[in-house]
Enzyme design. Structure first.
Site, PDB file in Angstrom:
ATOM      1  N   HIS A  84       0.816  -1.211   0.000  1.00 31.06           N
ATOM      2  CA  HIS A  84       0.000   0.000   0.000  1.00 31.06           C
ATOM      3  C   HIS A  84       0.847   1.257   0.000  1.00 31.06           C
ATOM      4  O   HIS A  84       0.393   2.334  -0.350  1.00 31.06           O
ATOM      5  CB  HIS A  84      -0.901   0.042   1.241  1.00 31.06           C
ATOM      6  CG  HIS A  84      -1.874  -1.083   1.319  1.00 31.06           C
ATOM      7  ND1 HIS A  84      -2.795  -1.327   0.335  1.00 31.06           N
ATOM      8  CD2 HIS A  84      -2.059  -2.045   2.248  1.00 31.06           C
ATOM      9  CE1 HIS A  84      -3.522  -2.386   0.672  1.00 31.06           C
ATOM     10  NE2 HIS A  84      -3.085  -2.842   1.825  1.00 31.06           N
ATOM     11  N   HIS A 113       5.886   7.003   6.142  1.00 34.14           N
ATOM     12  CA  HIS A 113       5.500   6.358   4.895  1.00 34.14           C
ATOM     13  C   HIS A 113       5.038   7.440   3.936  1.00 34.14           C
ATOM     14  O   HIS A 113       4.882   8.596   4.320  1.00 34.14           O
ATOM     15  CB  HIS A 113       4.398   5.323   5.143  1.00 34.14           C
ATOM     16  CG  HIS A 113       3.165   5.948   5.671  1.00 34.14           C
ATOM     17  ND1 HIS A 113       2.918   6.071   7.017  1.00 34.14           N
ATOM     18  CD2 HIS A 113       2.139   6.573   5.043  1.00 34.14           C
ATOM     19  CE1 HIS A 113       1.785   6.719   7.182  1.00 34.14           C
ATOM     20  NE2 HIS A 113       1.284   7.045   6.002  1.00 34.14           N
ATOM     21  N   HIS A 115       2.688   8.705   0.372  1.00 41.25           N
ATOM     22  CA  HIS A 115       1.573   8.585  -0.582  1.00 41.25           C
ATOM     23  C   HIS A 115       1.991   9.322  -1.853  1.00 41.25           C
ATOM     24  O   HIS A 115       2.521  10.434  -1.766  1.00 41.25           O
ATOM     25  CB  HIS A 115       0.314   9.223   0.007  1.00 41.25           C
ATOM     26  CG  HIS A 115      -0.074   8.662   1.341  1.00 41.25           C
ATOM     27  ND1 HIS A 115      -0.983   7.628   1.484  1.00 41.25           N
ATOM     28  CD2 HIS A 115       0.330   8.966   2.605  1.00 41.25           C
ATOM     29  CE1 HIS A 115      -1.127   7.329   2.764  1.00 41.25           C
ATOM     30  NE2 HIS A 115      -0.339   8.126   3.477  1.00 41.25           N
ATOM     31  N   GLU A 125      -2.490  13.368   0.008  1.00 40.42           N
ATOM     32  CA  GLU A 125      -3.800  13.093   0.591  1.00 40.42           C
ATOM     33  C   GLU A 125      -4.474  14.410   0.944  1.00 40.42           C
ATOM     34  O   GLU A 125      -5.609  14.666   0.562  1.00 40.42           O
ATOM     35  CB  GLU A 125      -3.641  12.212   1.827  1.00 40.42           C
ATOM     36  CG  GLU A 125      -3.030  10.869   1.485  1.00 40.42           C
ATOM     37  CD  GLU A 125      -3.524   9.757   2.374  1.00 40.42           C
ATOM     38  OE1 GLU A 125      -3.191   9.786   3.570  1.00 40.42           O
ATOM     39  OE2 GLU A 125      -4.247   8.861   1.869  1.00 40.42           O
ATOM     40  N   HIS A 138       4.139  11.050   5.703  1.00 38.38           N
ATOM     41  CA  HIS A 138       3.556  11.075   7.046  1.00 38.38           C
ATOM     42  C   HIS A 138       4.530  10.503   8.072  1.00 38.38           C
ATOM     43  O   HIS A 138       4.900   9.335   7.979  1.00 38.38           O
ATOM     44  CB  HIS A 138       2.256  10.253   7.073  1.00 38.38           C
ATOM     45  CG  HIS A 138       1.150  10.895   6.297  1.00 38.38           C
ATOM     46  ND1 HIS A 138       0.115  10.189   5.740  1.00 38.38           N
ATOM     47  CD2 HIS A 138       0.933  12.205   6.004  1.00 38.38           C
ATOM     48  CE1 HIS A 138      -0.707  11.040   5.122  1.00 38.38           C
ATOM     49  NE2 HIS A 138      -0.228  12.257   5.264  1.00 38.38           N
ATOM     50  N   THR A 220      -5.576   7.571   7.652  1.00 35.91           N
ATOM     51  CA  THR A 220      -6.165   7.655   6.306  1.00 35.91           C
ATOM     52  C   THR A 220      -6.230   6.280   5.646  1.00 35.91           C
ATOM     53  O   THR A 220      -6.535   6.175   4.465  1.00 35.91           O
ATOM     54  CB  THR A 220      -5.374   8.621   5.404  1.00 35.91           C
ATOM     55  OG1 THR A 220      -4.053   8.095   5.215  1.00 35.91           O
ATOM     56  CG2 THR A 220      -5.291  10.010   6.023  1.00 35.91           C
TER      57      THR A 220
END
Ligand SMILES: *[C@@H]1O[C@H](CO)[C@@H](O)[C@H](O)[C@H]1NC(C)=O
Ligand SMILES: *[C@@H]1O[C@H](CO)[C@@H](O)[C@H](O)[C@H]1NC(C)=O
Ligand SMILES: *[C@@H]1O[C@H](CO)[C@@H](O)[C@H](O)[C@H]1NC(C)=O
Ligand SMILES: [Zn+2]
Length: 279
Positions: A84, A113, A115, A125, A138, A220
């Site tokens: 993910h 991590h 995104h 995000e 994050h 999230t």
């Protein structure tokens, strides 16, 4: 050329995904539109991420954020593609901590991590004025007194996440180099330990740590626990196109490109978003 010592082997896709556990994805049958079916808390009223409209934020009187052990070079990092996201944990004599900034307590670093998007027009995000950035990082912390992240997820003030928004720059961001260079050779799901050429966590932070947005929200990703005090920095962090390309070359558990791993904006539902700066 950066030397990265890889100690680890790959986890199997199933181990990373968790056999028998409810699964989730960003799109398709288990995509974010369906998270609440398996994870009811994803349907809560204080969800993240959100769009931040600076005009409708409230100025707060914030004490400065205080970072301890953030400047120490870790002994080792574990870098995990969990299907993910790519997640980084550090092994250090002293775990980095953040306090001040009206957090009201000391929070201990757990992992960071990322995104990101398939192209530069998406990936983050949080959006600012509906502008989506190509990448968001994050830094996840648990409230120190709760001892670990699992325990902290049971408390409304359990978790503090620092969110960093990235903009494309001409030059590589050296603090992302240990992470990015490992992605050169390993794109599949799995974990690796890296012990060379590591940078302190401070090097990923933006320059101006005094300007940030603050609101109460959630994780999230499922289970979307509403336990997060969010701090989103106003200052941006650079990342090069070349570095973005490496991230986009990662694969998910199905072997498909791991991109667009961001959740859409969630309703504010009357929550106040504070900012630490006048204008
Ligand atoms: C990486 O290091 C950690 C901590 O030392 C260890 O628990 C883990 O098993 C290592 N991972 C691999 C895949 O070797
Ligand atoms: C989510 O909440 C809304 C409003 O309360 C409700 O109508 C909907 O059925 C819920 N969805 C799920 C999957 O629980
Ligand atoms: C986390 O902390 C709780 C409460 O102190 C404890 O019961 C639990 O074993 C800890 N879990 C891990 C994974 O360390
Ligand atoms: Zn995240």
């Amino acid at each position: 050329m950066m030397r990265v010592v890889v100690l680890a082997s790959l986890l199997s896709a199933c181990a990373a995904h968790g056999i028998g556990k409810p699964q989730w994805e960003y799109s398709g049958k288990e995509g974010f539109d369906h998270w609440a079916e398996e994870f009811p808390s994803c349907n809560g009223s204080q969800q993240s991420p959100i769009n931040i409209d600076p005009f409708f934020t409230t100025v707060g009187a914030f004490e400065p954020l205080y970072f301890s052990h953030y400047h120490e070079i870790p002994e080792a990092e574990s870098i995990t593609n969990n299907g993910h996201s790519v997640e980084v944990k550090i092994k250090s004599k002293n775990q980095p901590q953040v306090s001040g900034g009206n957090l009201g307590a000391t929070y201990t670093f757990v992992q960071y991590h990322i995104h990101w998007g398939a192209d530069d027009l998406r990936g983050s995000e949080h959006t600012i004025n509906h502008v989506r950035y190509p990448m968001e990082l994050h830094l996840v912390h648990h409230k120190n007194e709760y001892g670990n992240l699992t325990a902290a997820l049971e408390h409304p003030d359990g978790v503090a996440v620092l969110g960093l928004l990235f903009v494309i720059s001409e030059y590589d961001n050296p603090s992302l180099a240990p992470l990015i260079s490992h992605l050169l050779s390993h794109t599949a799901v799995g974990e690796q330990n890296v012990t060379k050429d590591l940078y302190p966590l401070t090097s990923v932070l933006p320059r101006d740590l005094s300007r940030f947005y603050r609101y109460r929200g959630s994780l999230t990703t499922p289970k979307c626990n509403e336990v997060v005090t969010w701090t989103i920095f106003d200052d941006h962090v650079p990342v090069s196109d070349k570095q973005m390309a490496r991230l986009r070359s990662l694969s998910d558990t199905e072997g498909d490109p791991l991109v667009n791993n961001f959740r859409p904006n969630q309703p504010l539902n009357g929550r106040i978003v504070y900012r630490s700066f006048l204008k």
